[in-house]
Design an enzyme around this catalytic site. Structure first.
Site, PDB file in Angstrom:
ATOM      1  N   LYS A  56      70.283 -29.418 -18.727  1.00  0.00           N
ATOM      2  CA  LYS A  56      71.569 -29.103 -18.103  1.00  0.00           C
ATOM      3  C   LYS A  56      71.298 -28.640 -16.686  1.00  0.00           C
ATOM      4  CE  LYS A  56      75.683 -26.224 -18.627  1.00  0.00           C
ATOM      5  NZ  LYS A  56      76.347 -25.179 -19.436  1.00  0.00           N
TER       6      LYS A  56
ATOM      7  N   ARG B 250      74.456 -20.024 -11.193  1.00  0.00           N
ATOM      8  CA  ARG B 250      73.705 -20.198 -12.441  1.00  0.00           C
ATOM      9  C   ARG B 250      72.337 -20.836 -12.228  1.00  0.00           C
ATOM     10  NH1 ARG B 250      79.145 -21.673 -15.113  1.00  0.00           N
ATOM     11  NH2 ARG B 250      79.788 -19.640 -15.884  1.00  0.00           N
TER      12      ARG B 250
ATOM     13  N   GLU C 286      62.074 -29.706 -20.677  1.00  0.00           N
ATOM     14  CA  GLU C 286      63.161 -28.997 -21.362  1.00  0.00           C
ATOM     15  C   GLU C 286      63.514 -29.696 -22.671  1.00  0.00           C
ATOM     16  OE1 GLU C 286      64.724 -26.292 -21.189  1.00  0.00           O
ATOM     17  OE2 GLU C 286      64.653 -25.498 -19.156  1.00  0.00           O
TER      18      GLU C 286
ATOM     19  N   LYS D  65      73.207 -33.308 -19.056  1.00  0.00           N
ATOM     20  CA  LYS D  65      74.495 -32.928 -18.469  1.00  0.00           C
ATOM     21  C   LYS D  65      74.291 -32.528 -17.021  1.00  0.00           C
ATOM     22  CE  LYS D  65      78.270 -29.612 -19.016  1.00  0.00           C
ATOM     23  NZ  LYS D  65      78.777 -28.404 -19.640  1.00  0.00           N
TER      24      LYS D  65
ATOM     25  N   SER E 146      83.535 -32.408 -16.111  1.00  0.00           N
ATOM     26  CA  SER E 146      84.874 -32.283 -15.518  1.00  0.00           C
ATOM     27  C   SER E 146      84.971 -32.895 -14.121  1.00  0.00           C
ATOM     28  CB  SER E 146      85.271 -30.815 -15.470  1.00  0.00           C
ATOM     29  OG  SER E 146      84.305 -30.062 -14.750  1.00  0.00           O
TER      30      SER E 146
ATOM     31  N   TYR F 298      86.164 -36.415 -21.435  1.00  0.00           N
ATOM     32  CA  TYR F 298      87.602 -36.146 -21.411  1.00  0.00           C
ATOM     33  C   TYR F 298      88.384 -37.446 -21.519  1.00  0.00           C
ATOM     34  CZ  TYR F 298      85.655 -31.757 -19.994  1.00  0.00           C
ATOM     35  OH  TYR F 298      84.908 -30.611 -19.986  1.00  0.00           O
TER      36      TYR F 298
END
Ligand SMILES: [Zn+2]
Length: 341
Positions: free
Chosen positions: A213, A235, A251, A266, A292, A331
């Site tokens: 991510k 972050r 990862e 992601k 998004s 979405y």
């Protein structure tokens, strides 16, 4: 044998021919539809930066899941907007947390849906970070170089956060969540969650790890939808640097060693190379999250009539599938299913 014997256009002449030789097929079975659940009843509040995406109260979420299933989409993933936020993310693991309430209602009304639960703390923390925040000792250099307001240093504490994440995953499983999906990017969370689930008797609950991510600007609209923007800082100390490909492989490898059943990359579109490499390297189901911002860009351009919405939607999803993701969180799950159905 080259031209004129070889003519690749022969098989492009008609739609039936193109369909016959099509290499990548998109089907609704690949989709997972994200849902944002909020308190109240009869609530459907559209997210301004994500037209067509809503904050839904539990009753409306149940209706949404019925519609999703009717369109042939097998799965939804739940995100929660709690009534209250605090410093220990109580809303994430409380027995009557918003996701737990929604999970019980959804599994009661639509038992055949594969119900995923996003396991993270940012939506439930007053500061909006994905873990426990502790002030860090300030370096003398930083204190001298900048005024006090700018030198507030803090740390997202890794190991203490694992306990809350584990508690969250177990409470979701108790509420009926079929698959937990940790998205926090703390080190060691998959192993901690696996052990916690097993100890609580949920040996059959799979873990879909947000393994690679990236710290991405494409998450902007989500933070509005989930009300999870960090109140300070960013972050980058836990999500990955967008420049790092080899680290993404590490990862994924580590999450698999810790017991992840499915791994995810992601965002999707800006990281197709990571998806493609992961597909070749790891023999496990691979998911990708079309985030998004990817959605909002297509919607905004389509609203301006700069692109053909349906065509670009399908093209973006096909590209993610072609890169190697067999599961796509999107979405567009409902709209794409309608086009494909
Ligand atoms: Zn988070």
């Amino acid at each position: 044998m080259a031209f004129p014997t070889t003519r690749l256009r022969r098989l492009r002449r008609t739609e039936p021919l193109r369909s016959l030789v099509r290499e990548t097929r998109l089907t609704p079975e690949a989709f997972v539809y994200p849902l944002f659940v909020c308190p109240g009843s009869g609530m459907r509040k559209e997210v301004p930066s994500m037209p067509g995406v809503f904050n839904l109260s539990v009753d409306e979420a149940v209706n949404e899941v019925r519609e999703v299933r009717a369109l042939g989409v097998p799965s939804v993933i739940l995100f929660g907007l709690p009534e209250k936020k605090d410093e220990v993310a109580t809303g994430a693991w409380a027995e009557d947390g918003i996701v737990q309430q929604a999970a019980r209602a959804i599994k009661r009304e639509v038992p055949d849906v594969i119900l995923m639960g996003d396991v993270c703390l940012c939506e439930y923390m007053s500061h909006g970070h994905c873990g426990i925040v502790k002030p860090a000792p300030q370096s003398l250099g930083a204190a001298v170089a900048a005024p006090p307001a700018l030198t507030t240093e803090y740390e997202i504490v890794n190991d203490a956060t694992l306990e809350i994440l584990t508690r969250t995953a177990v409470s979701q499983a108790r509420a009926g969540i079929d698959m937990v999906a940790p998205s926090d990017m703390m080190d060691g969370r998959v192993a901690a969650i696996r052990a916690g689930l097993d100890q609580a008797g949920f040996t059959n609950t799979p873990i879909l790890a947000y393994a690679a991510k990236f710290a991405s600007g494409f998450y902007g609209p989500f933070r509005e939808a989930a009300d999870s923007a960090p109140q300070f800082g960013d972050r980058r100390s836990y999500q990955m640097d967008p420049a790092n490909f080899r680290e993404a492989m590490r990862e994924i490898e580590l999450d698999l060693e810790e017991g992840a059943d499915i791994v995810m990359v992601k965002p999707a579109l800006p990281y197709l190379d990571v998806i493609a490499a992961a597909r070749l390297r790891f023999d496990v189901p691979l998911a990708a999250y079309q985030v998004s911002g990817e959605y909002a860009m297509i919607e905004a351009a389509a609203r301006n009539r700069w692109i053909d919405r349906e065509r670009v939607m399908i093209e973006a999803l096909v590209s993610i599938r072609r890169a190697g993701a067999s599961i796509i969180l999107t979405y567009y799950a409902k709209d794409a299913a309608r086009v494909l159905g």
